[in-house]
Design an enzyme around this catalytic site. Structure first.
Site, mmCIF file in Angstrom:
data_model
loop_
_atom_site.group_PDB
_atom_site.id
_atom_site.type_symbol
_atom_site.label_atom_id
_atom_site.label_comp_id
_atom_site.label_asym_id
_atom_site.label_seq_id
_atom_site.Cartn_x
_atom_site.Cartn_y
_atom_site.Cartn_z
ATOM 1 N N SER A 27 0.485 29.432 -0.875
ATOM 2 C CA SER A 27 1.107 29.606 -2.198
ATOM 3 C C SER A 27 2.343 30.494 -2.112
ATOM 4 C CB SER A 27 0.107 30.259 -3.162
ATOM 5 O OG SER A 27 -0.971 29.401 -3.392
ATOM 6 N N GLY A 99 0.628 19.504 -4.372
ATOM 7 C CA GLY A 99 0.692 19.704 -5.820
ATOM 8 C C GLY A 99 1.571 20.890 -6.177
ATOM 9 N N ARG A 127 -2.886 12.556 -9.204
ATOM 10 C CA ARG A 127 -3.251 13.838 -9.827
ATOM 11 C C ARG A 127 -2.477 14.053 -11.130
ATOM 12 N NH1 ARG A 127 -3.211 18.316 -5.285
ATOM 13 N NH2 ARG A 127 -4.120 19.492 -7.006
ATOM 14 N N SER A 173 -4.423 27.429 -14.643
ATOM 15 C CA SER A 173 -3.773 26.813 -13.483
ATOM 16 C C SER A 173 -2.484 27.544 -13.151
ATOM 17 C CB SER A 173 -3.472 25.335 -13.765
ATOM 18 O OG SER A 173 -2.452 24.876 -12.890
ATOM 19 N N GLN A 175 -0.366 26.556 -11.036
ATOM 20 C CA GLN A 175 0.735 25.602 -10.861
ATOM 21 C C GLN A 175 1.413 25.304 -12.187
ATOM 22 O OE1 GLN A 175 -0.879 22.269 -8.661
ATOM 23 N NE2 GLN A 175 -1.000 23.440 -6.765
ATOM 24 N N ASP A 322 -10.050 27.105 -4.467
ATOM 25 C CA ASP A 322 -9.899 26.297 -3.252
ATOM 26 C C ASP A 322 -11.025 26.541 -2.245
ATOM 27 O OD1 ASP A 322 -7.583 25.190 -4.258
ATOM 28 O OD2 ASP A 322 -6.283 26.686 -3.335
ATOM 29 N N ARG A 353 -13.356 16.822 -5.460
ATOM 30 C CA ARG A 353 -14.089 17.616 -4.459
ATOM 31 C C ARG A 353 -15.567 17.756 -4.791
ATOM 32 N NH1 ARG A 353 -9.426 22.081 -2.970
ATOM 33 N NH2 ARG A 353 -8.374 20.734 -1.466
ATOM 34 N N ARG A 395 -9.238 20.692 2.904
ATOM 35 C CA ARG A 395 -10.330 21.673 2.757
ATOM 36 C C ARG A 395 -11.700 21.023 2.974
ATOM 37 N NH1 ARG A 395 -7.135 25.919 1.737
ATOM 38 N NH2 ARG A 395 -5.533 25.650 0.150
#
Ligand code: S3P
Length: 432
Positions: A27, A99, A127, A173, A175, A322, A353, A395
């Site tokens: 990040s 993303g 996404r 979020s 992002q 994550d 996930r 991941r």
């Protein structure tokens, strides 16, 4: 054989020992390149993460006119174009699997006086992008995407006047928050964003490093427009706690282990995995606590321990968003029940996930209950070797490997995706 179809064999290990230098934070690496590209003076970024995702950001910023050179091992030097100096890209920008690249960059692009299109790989194009299009449109940006602006590619027209907004995020979020914060730098008035729960605050911290004042009140953050950024000469990127998490869990569940993890970023908005593992009974201690790039950092020593099941609610999820695939591994080896709630965001990550955890660990014999927003795992469970799919999700590939190390081994189809965030993961695993 095609790289995609390669199979990685991971063998069981009886104890893990050694020292691992944790690679740079993904990040923070993204953000260092984006903000430096908007600055006038050169910035040397040390311990930059040379992973596929961060290389996507570099490629996009080069298309936008920044000069970015690899000047040393894990080091990039960025000569930006100044705050108003980015140039119109001559082709579609490609965020690959990232993303963070697509969402954060759409905040910058939406405020530029030129046309751009940004897209990504097939996973990223599935996404949700409406979550950035909607607030950016409210700010006056002209941004549209596929299927009523819900998916990439996103097409962005030259910006007119960008208005500051007060916006409540529908999901916690970083992002979305960061896309709005980046556009807000170019706005005509202040912008305030309120989150349901605190998500990672690397953008806010890096804004301060670049001379942008940021005000925080509980779950709200306010930023004022600026006309230039004052870049630091050097940024030292801390190690990525999301990468360290694989070794924290591995050493905890493989009996007789001791690992030293060097240079782990301990930003409190990211360190939920440490809190939860400690609550589960993990034997973790910190050394050499310090600050790098306005971020807390330490070395960590982890010894194996008997873990207990634990319950997680929505509030902590953004702090370990994550790490849930590898936390599921810890839960499979812990005594008692682990319940994860409020984690529905996992359904829109690189893959769904929650579903992938149930399906792929299921192939190793794990019985995991999938709920709408989480998982229920009763431990300890005996896992056997199996051929599992990574789903092209870095991941998942790494979490499956840790389960294999602690159980009877595992074979992973399409393991190369680990390079999205941790290019030498399998080499490190081999050396332990
Ligand atoms: C990231 C934010 C998180 C995280 C992702 C990186 C970032 O995504 O899952 O790996 O760098 O801001 P969301 O903001 O979608 O939760």
């Amino acid at each position: 054989m095609n790289e995609i179809h390669r199979i990685q064999t991971v063998r069981s290990k009886t104890s893990l020992s050694g020292t691992i230098i944790i690679p740079g934070d993904k990040s923070i690496s993204h953000r260092s390149v984006m903000l430096s590209s908007l600055s006038d003076s050169p910035v040397q970024v040390n311990n930059f993460l040379f992973s596929e995702d961060c290389l996507s950001t570099i490629a996009c910023m080069k298309e936008l006119g920044a000069t970015i050179e690899f000047t040393g091992e894990q080091q990039v030097t960025i000569q930006g174009r100044g705050f108003y100096g980015l140039i119109e890209p001559s082709d579609v920008l490609n965020a690959g699997n990232s993303g963070t690249t697509l969402r954060l960059l759409s905040g910058i692009l939406a405020a530029q006086p030129f046309f751009s299109v940004i897209t990504g790989d097939s996973s990223l194009r599935r996404r949700p992008m409406g979550r950035v299009v909607e607030p950016l449109s409210r700010m006056g940006c002209r941004i549209i995407g596929r299927e009523q602006s819900r998916y990439a590619p996103l097409a962005i027209q030259p910006a007119g006047v960008i208005q500051g907004i007060a916006y409540s995020l529908p999901v916690a979020s970083a992002q979305i928050k960061s896309a709005i914060l980046l556009a807000a730098l170019f706005a005509n008035s202040n912008t305030t964003i309120t989150e349901p729960f605190l998500s990672r605050d690397h953008t806010e911290r890096m804004f301060q490093l670049f001379g942008v004042p940021v005000e925080r009140h509980d779950l709200s953050v306010t930023v004022s427009p600026v006309s230039s950024l004052k870049a630091p000469a050097v940024i030292d990127v801390p190690g990525d706690i999301s990468s360290a998490a694989f070794w924290l869990v591995a050493a905890s569940i493989v009996p007789g282990s001791e690992l030293i993890l060097r240079n782990v970023g301990l930003n409190p908005t990211r360190s939920g995995i440490l809190d939860i593992l400690q609550l589960m009974g993990a034997d973790i201690s910190m050394m050499n606590q310090r600050l790098d790039a306005a971020e807390p950092v330490a070395d960590i020593v982890v010894h194996s321990a008997d873990l207990q099941g634990v319950s997680l609610d929505a509030e902590i999820i953004p702090r370990l968003i994550d790490e849930i695939p590898v936390l599921a591994v810890a839960a499979l080896f812990a005594n008692g029940r682990t319940v994860i709630r409020g984690a529905e965001e996992l359904r829109v990550k690189e893959t769904d996930r929650l579903r992938a955890i149930v399906d792929e660990f299921g192939k190793m014999g794990a019985v995991i209950t999938e709920t709408a927003d989480g998982l229920i795992i009763d431990g300890p469970q005996k896992l056997h070797s199996a051929l599992c799919l990574s789903h092209g999700d870095h991941r998942m590939a790494m979490a499956l490997s840790i389960a294999g190390v602690a159980a009877e081994g595992v074979e992973i189809m399409n393991p190369a995706c680990a390079a999205v965030s941790y290019p030498n993961f399998f080499t490190v695993l081999d050396q332990l």
